[in-house]
Write a protein that holds these residues in place. Structure first.
Motif, short mmCIF file in Angstrom:
data_model
loop_
_atom_site.label_atom_id
_atom_site.label_comp_id
_atom_site.label_asym_id
_atom_site.label_seq_id
_atom_site.Cartn_x
_atom_site.Cartn_y
_atom_site.Cartn_z
N PRO A 83 -26.98 -11.41 15.80
CA PRO A 83 -28.11 -11.98 15.05
C PRO A 83 -29.29 -12.28 15.96
CG PRO A 83 -26.40 -13.62 15.38
CD PRO A 83 -25.83 -12.32 15.84
N SER A 84 -30.44 -12.50 15.35
CA SER A 84 -31.66 -12.78 16.10
C SER A 84 -31.50 -14.05 16.93
CB SER A 84 -32.83 -12.93 15.12
OG SER A 84 -34.04 -13.18 15.82
N ASN A 85 -31.62 -13.91 18.25
CA ASN A 85 -31.42 -15.06 19.12
C ASN A 85 -31.81 -14.69 20.55
OD1 ASN A 85 -30.76 -17.68 19.74
ND2 ASN A 85 -28.56 -17.32 19.86
N ALA A 86 -32.04 -15.72 21.35
CA ALA A 86 -32.20 -15.57 22.80
C ALA A 86 -31.56 -16.79 23.42
CB ALA A 86 -33.68 -15.48 23.19
N TYR A 87 -30.95 -16.63 24.58
CA TYR A 87 -30.28 -17.77 25.20
C TYR A 87 -30.32 -17.65 26.72
CZ TYR A 87 -26.37 -14.42 25.18
OH TYR A 87 -25.58 -13.30 25.32
N GLN A 88 -30.24 -18.81 27.36
CA GLN A 88 -30.19 -18.88 28.82
C GLN A 88 -28.82 -19.34 29.24
OE1 GLN A 88 -30.52 -22.04 31.15
NE2 GLN A 88 -29.88 -20.52 32.67
N THR A 89 -28.26 -18.67 30.24
CA THR A 89 -26.96 -19.04 30.74
C THR A 89 -26.92 -18.73 32.23
OG1 THR A 89 -24.57 -18.74 30.42
CG2 THR A 89 -25.96 -16.79 30.15
N LEU A 90 -25.75 -18.82 32.83
CA LEU A 90 -25.56 -18.51 34.25
C LEU A 90 -24.44 -17.51 34.37
CD1 LEU A 90 -25.64 -22.17 35.66
CD2 LEU A 90 -27.54 -20.55 35.67
N ASP A 91 -24.59 -16.53 35.29
CA ASP A 91 -23.48 -15.62 35.50
C ASP A 91 -22.47 -16.26 36.43
OD1 ASP A 91 -24.33 -15.29 38.12
OD2 ASP A 91 -24.98 -13.22 37.87
N LYS A 92 -21.43 -15.56 36.78
CA LYS A 92 -20.35 -16.14 37.58
C LYS A 92 -20.80 -16.51 38.98
CE LYS A 92 -16.61 -13.90 35.04
NZ LYS A 92 -15.45 -12.99 35.11
N SER A 93 -21.92 -15.95 39.41
CA SER A 93 -22.44 -16.27 40.74
C SER A 93 -23.51 -17.36 40.69
CB SER A 93 -23.02 -15.00 41.39
OG SER A 93 -22.04 -14.00 41.51
N GLY A 94 -23.79 -17.87 39.50
CA GLY A 94 -24.80 -18.91 39.35
C GLY A 94 -26.21 -18.38 39.18
N VAL A 95 -26.36 -17.07 39.00
CA VAL A 95 -27.67 -16.48 38.78
C VAL A 95 -28.14 -16.80 37.37
CG1 VAL A 95 -28.96 -14.31 38.63
CG2 VAL A 95 -27.25 -14.62 40.44
N PRO A 96 -29.39 -17.26 37.19
CA PRO A 96 -29.89 -17.55 35.84
C PRO A 96 -30.11 -16.26 35.05
CG PRO A 96 -31.65 -17.79 37.45
CD PRO A 96 -30.40 -17.56 38.23
N VAL A 97 -29.54 -16.23 33.87
CA VAL A 97 -29.61 -15.05 33.01
C VAL A 97 -30.24 -15.44 31.68
CG1 VAL A 97 -28.29 -13.23 31.87
CG2 VAL A 97 -27.53 -14.12 34.09
N ILE A 98 -31.19 -14.63 31.24
CA ILE A 98 -31.79 -14.81 29.91
C ILE A 98 -31.48 -13.56 29.10
CG2 ILE A 98 -33.93 -15.09 28.60
CD1 ILE A 98 -35.09 -16.51 31.07
N VAL A 99 -30.86 -13.76 27.94
CA VAL A 99 -30.44 -12.64 27.11
C VAL A 99 -31.18 -12.68 25.78
CG1 VAL A 99 -28.50 -11.46 26.03
CG2 VAL A 99 -28.17 -12.67 28.20
N PHE A 100 -31.76 -11.56 25.40
CA PHE A 100 -32.38 -11.37 24.09
C PHE A 100 -31.49 -10.45 23.27
CE2 PHE A 100 -36.00 -12.99 26.22
CZ PHE A 100 -37.00 -13.27 25.30
N THR A 101 -31.29 -10.78 22.01
CA THR A 101 -30.62 -9.83 21.13
C THR A 101 -31.65 -8.82 20.64
OG1 THR A 101 -30.95 -11.14 19.11
CG2 THR A 101 -28.95 -11.57 20.40
N GLN A 102 -31.16 -7.67 20.28
CA GLN A 102 -32.05 -6.61 19.80
C GLN A 102 -32.76 -7.04 18.52
OE1 GLN A 102 -30.22 -2.67 19.84
NE2 GLN A 102 -28.75 -3.37 21.39
N ALA A 103 -32.05 -7.82 17.70
CA ALA A 103 -32.64 -8.27 16.43
C ALA A 103 -33.86 -9.14 16.67
CB ALA A 103 -31.60 -9.02 15.60
N LEU A 104 -33.81 -10.02 17.67
CA LEU A 104 -34.95 -10.89 17.93
C LEU A 104 -36.15 -10.07 18.40
CD1 LEU A 104 -35.06 -14.37 19.47
CD2 LEU A 104 -36.64 -12.65 20.33
#
Length: 234
Positions: A83-104
């Motif tokens: 679904p339409s969304n974007a979120y910020q998280t961290l990968d296993k190494s602590g790198v900041p990751v921002i993910v957009f869904t295609q719907a958004l």
């Protein structure tokens, strides 16, 4: 005593995942692989926004933090059914990751909206919201566990109390964090050359969470008011 914390990520509207293994072949793709969701025009617009906003966000991150990893990875979720969304998280190494869904990406009406959403998610990392939520969740879980034990609850009752306490703890300051991310996201989008007030019109088209007790997000009107206030001072 082992404390089990709820899965934590920080999203514009809802939470999808908590950590991303960027070495996995099933990890969200880089910004060059947006299709088949958005149109080619939407994909080009997204890539253009990323090129302008990312360096601004990283520059602000380095100025406002001490020792934080400011090398953002901005990815597109490969599953077009998300679904339409974007979120910020961290990968296993602590790198900041921002993910957009295609719907958004497909549903945004202009580059200002994309820039505001990207700035908002980057702001979560700059303000250190994920570790703050984890600390709050841990404290909530410990308090609930102690309380359940004092009341003589069995292990099953203690486990339930722990989970509930962690969830309540994680959400205790989530509305404030969203408004903080809206504020700094406004600055990031504006400094990248976009109109954050126009970008915040995105909230006109998503469900309004209202002012729910322990809700994860503040009312949409309050968020737009915050954006207008910050933008006026820039």
């Amino acid at each position: 005593m082992r404390v089990v914390l709820p899965l934590i990520c920080l999203a514009l509207s809802g939470c999808v995942v908590t950590t991303v293994d960027t070495t996995s072949p099933t990890a969200p793709s880089r910004t060059s692989s947006v299709a088949p969701g958005p149109s080619k025009v939407a994909s080009r617009n997204f890539n253009s926004v990323v090129k302008r906003v990312e360096p601004v966000a990283e520059s602000i991150c380095r100025r406002r933090t001490s020792g934080a990893n400011c090398d953002f990875r901005i990815l597109v979720h490969p599953d077009a059914r998300q679904p339409s969304n974007a979120y910020q998280t961290l990968d296993k190494s602590g790198v900041p990751v921002i993910v957009f869904t295609q719907a958004l990406i497909a549903e945004t009406q202009n580059n200002d909206e994309l820039a505001f959403v990207l700035g908002h998610e980057a702001a979560h990392h700059i303000r250190g919201h994920i570790p703050k939520q984890q600390q709050s969740a841990t404290a909530g879980a410990l308090l609930a566990t102690v309380g359940a034990s004092i009341l003589g609850a069995g292990q099953a009752g203690v486990d339930v109390a722990q989970q509930l306490g962690a969830t309540v703890g994680a959400r205790a300051f989530s509305k404030d964090m969203e408004l903080e991310a809206d504020s700094l996201g406004t600055v990031i989008a504006a400094r990248a050359g976009y109109d954050p007030i126009l970008g915040a019109k995105y909230f006109d088209r998503i469900p309004d969470p209202g002012d729910q007790f322990l809700g994860s997000h503040p009312p949409n009107k309050e968020r737009q008011k915050t954006v207008r206030r910050v933008a006026k001072g820039l």
